[in-house]
Motif scaffolding. Structure first.
Motif, PDB file in Angstrom:
ATOM      1  N   ASP A 160     -12.836 -20.499  -3.340  1.00  0.00           N
ATOM      2  CA  ASP A 160     -13.976 -21.415  -3.212  1.00  0.00           C
ATOM      3  C   ASP A 160     -15.312 -20.678  -3.343  1.00  0.00           C
ATOM      4  O   ASP A 160     -16.359 -21.318  -3.500  1.00  0.00           O
ATOM      5  N   ILE A 161     -15.269 -19.356  -3.249  1.00  0.00           N
ATOM      6  CA  ILE A 161     -16.498 -18.568  -3.394  1.00  0.00           C
ATOM      7  C   ILE A 161     -16.744 -18.335  -4.883  1.00  0.00           C
ATOM      8  O   ILE A 161     -15.945 -17.693  -5.564  1.00  0.00           O
ATOM      9  N   LYS A 162     -17.837 -18.884  -5.384  1.00  0.00           N
ATOM     10  CA  LYS A 162     -18.197 -18.729  -6.792  1.00  0.00           C
ATOM     11  C   LYS A 162     -19.292 -17.661  -6.858  1.00  0.00           C
ATOM     12  O   LYS A 162     -20.483 -17.957  -6.736  1.00  0.00           O
ATOM     13  N   TRP A 163     -18.843 -16.413  -7.017  1.00  0.00           N
ATOM     14  CA  TRP A 163     -19.735 -15.265  -6.894  1.00  0.00           C
ATOM     15  C   TRP A 163     -20.887 -15.308  -7.889  1.00  0.00           C
ATOM     16  O   TRP A 163     -22.043 -15.049  -7.533  1.00  0.00           O
ATOM     17  N   GLN A 164     -20.577 -15.635  -9.142  1.00  0.00           N
ATOM     18  CA  GLN A 164     -21.618 -15.638 -10.175  1.00  0.00           C
ATOM     19  C   GLN A 164     -22.664 -16.722  -9.945  1.00  0.00           C
ATOM     20  O   GLN A 164     -23.854 -16.521 -10.183  1.00  0.00           O
TER      21      GLN A 164
END
Length: 323
Positions: free
Chosen positions: A185-189
């Motif tokens: 769920d973490i969308k780093w970009q």
């Protein structure tokens, strides 16, 4: 002689003889069973089923204790007012607690009404209690710094809890939502986290900034690859439960000697809202990030914490004008 032709119209006595309520549940327990069965068929979440069962079983008990009719079709608005609302008010329970129970009862009777099992739905005459606006407790900046200084970051649990509290403050998410966050769920970009709604499983994007991203990256590396994707885990590598998250925040509150504020994940949520408002966030942005379905609570935050209100008051303060 051929028989007399029947009338095609059904008489009123004939209609009354075959009332749909004749086929409905004859007890509250039976009604609750039918309702929960319907909820399972609709594939509602397990937490929702547990909530309905708990609240409805307790409501049925209160009605029986007050000698209300066992047949749901004979229960009146007065029975609900006397057995549930007045009883709970006498117990000094909060309006939110009473309304939580009433919503479950209302959903049950609406279900029975929709199925044609009721001649009169008593909940049409029962109103939810008006909530008394209470002061919203928040952490001060000093309390936050003291809280964040408590976890031992030389240990896995300390690093995890430090990251957990940071993320509560950075996003303002609910406890249920935090427990459901997955690593993917973490969308780093994009610099966002997908937060899943605990009931509908829809999601919203909540931004995270550079400091939070760096801390999350350190924690995710420490967490490592596991056979599930839940972000926060315990020492046995199992998903961290909601009650464990609550207990951790409470523990660090005791260690920090914070006495005048309840140390809980929800206090972080209120603190997030307060700081956002003070830093100039508009109501629409705040509503989107917090995931509120209405503007009521957001407006309450703005009314409580807006610096604009203080500035405007400074300009027209009668005392300032006199002195």
């Amino acid at each position: 002689m051929s028989p007399k032709r029947r009338s095609n119209q059904i008489s009123i006595p004939q209609k009354q003889r075959f009332s749909p309520t004749d086929f409905g549940p004859k007890s509250l327990d039976e009604a609750i069973h039918l309702f929960l069965r319907e909820c399972k068929i609709r594939n509602l979440r397990q937490d929702t089923l547990i909530y309905y069962k708990k609240e409805l079983d307790f409501s049925a008990k209160l009605l029986r204790n007050n000698d209300a009719p066992e047949d749901p079709n004979k229960i009146t608005a007065s029975d609900i007012n006397d057995s549930i609302i007045l009883f709970m008010m006498d117990q000094k329970l909060k309006e939110t607690t009473i309304n939580t129970r009433l919503r479950a009862v209302r959903t049950l009777f609406n279900f029975l009404d929709r199925k044609g099992f009721l001649e009169n739905n008593p909940m049409k005459e029962v109103k939810l209690l008006r909530n008394t606006k209470r002061i919203v407790e928040t952490f001060t900046r000093d309390q936050i710094r003291t809280l964040f200084a408590q976890p031992d970051q030389e240990t896995f649990t300390g690093m995890r809890d430090y990251t957990l509290m940071m993320l509560f403050l950075e996003t303002g998410v609910r406890l249920n939502e935090m427990a459901n966050i997955k690593v993917d769920d973490i969308k780093w970009q994009d610099g966002v986290i997908y937060i899943r709604h605990p009931k509908t499983q829809s999601h919203r994007s909540v931004p995270i900034q550079l400091i939070m991203k760096k801390q999350l990256s350190k924690y995710v590396q420490l967490r490592g690859q596991l056979n599930h994707d839940f972000l926060f885990v315990n020492i046995d590598n199992e998903p961290m439960l909601r009650q464990n998250m609550q207990q951790s925040v409470r523990k660090y509150g005791r260690m920090a000697c914070i006495l005048n504020v309840r140390c809980s994940p929800h206090t972080f949520r209120h603190t997030f809202a307060k700081m956002c408002v003070q830093n100039g966030a508009d109501v629409f942005t705040l509503q989107t990030i917090l995931g509120h379905s209405t503007m009521d609570m957001v407006r309450h935050y703005v009314n409580l914490y807006s610096n604009d209100l203080t500035e405007r008051h400074r300009k027209f303060s009668p005392i300032q004008d006199i002195y």
